[in-house]
Design an enzyme around this catalytic site. Structure first.
Site: not given
Length: 222
Positions: A22, A24, A141
């Protein structure tokens, strides 16, 4: 304790992998020289004390099990922070297109805020983890929120912990008003987001030019 370490190991691996992936996203947007909806990414595995509290709430045994994994989908948690409310929708759309995770459930607490004033967008995902014993799919989550939402949520969490869930009415009402004020701030910032983005791009370009100039002067002095 060994059983818990073995049980939680895939969750820790999932958090580490998701944080890298993420983060990235931000780098990819920067390479395209466009506004990135991702400000920064954090992650954690729920501490055993918190897991214990949740098992009491749900009336399930406090032991590593398939039941525990199914009942607590947020043992592994990753949080994506955004500058603007509109960025949250872009991040959600990007996650829906990914092939390395499966979205199991959406919880939109932005359009449908909690009574406390809490706002955030939650996604429960199924994420495959590769281990020496083969692939394990776990629930995790992902929370997506603005910086203002995150500030409020952090304060609310601390106060809930202090008062053990029995927050005084005066404090609770103040928090509700603060939640609305934080959301109004997000709304105002969204209204001038184009100007903010232009200013940020200008500042980045200025900083880069200043850095090059400074390095050039240093080389000349040598």
């Amino acid at each position: 304790m060994r059983q818990w370490n073995q049980f939680l190991a895939p969750y820790k691996q999932a958090v580490d992998e998701l944080k890298v992936k993420l983060k990235g996203l931000r780098a990819q947007y920067e390479l395209e020289d466009v506004h990135t909806p991702v400000e920064f990414v954090t992650g954690r595995v729920k501490p055993l004390a918190s897991i214990y509290d949740r098992t009491l709430e749900k009336g399930i045994p406090f032991e590593p099990s398939a039941e525990l994994a199914a009942e607590l989908p947020d043992i592994a948690g990753v949080r994506i922070m955004c500058q603007f409310v509109d960025d949250i929708e872009k991040v959600v759309e990007t996650l829906r297109e990914r092939k390395d995770l499966e979205i199991v459930e959406d919880r939109d607490y932005i359009s449908n805020k909690k009574p406390s004033g809490y706002r955030s967008y939650h996604m429960i995902i199924n994420y495959p983890v590769q281990t020496i014993h083969g692939e394990i799919s776990i629930l995790a989550e992902i929370q997506i929120r603005t910086l203002a939402m995150n500030f409020w949520a952090s304060i609310e969490h601390s106060l809930n912990y202090k008062y053990e869930g029995e927050m005084p009415d005066e404090i609770r009402h103040r928090l509700e008003r603060a939640a609305e004020a934080a959301f109004q701030l997000d709304e105002e910032m969204s209204q001038i987001r184009d100007e903010i983005r232009d200013a940020q791009q200008y500042f980045s370009a200025f900083k880069e030019t200043a850095t090059r100039s400074y390095e050039k002067k240093k080389r000349k002095k040598r």
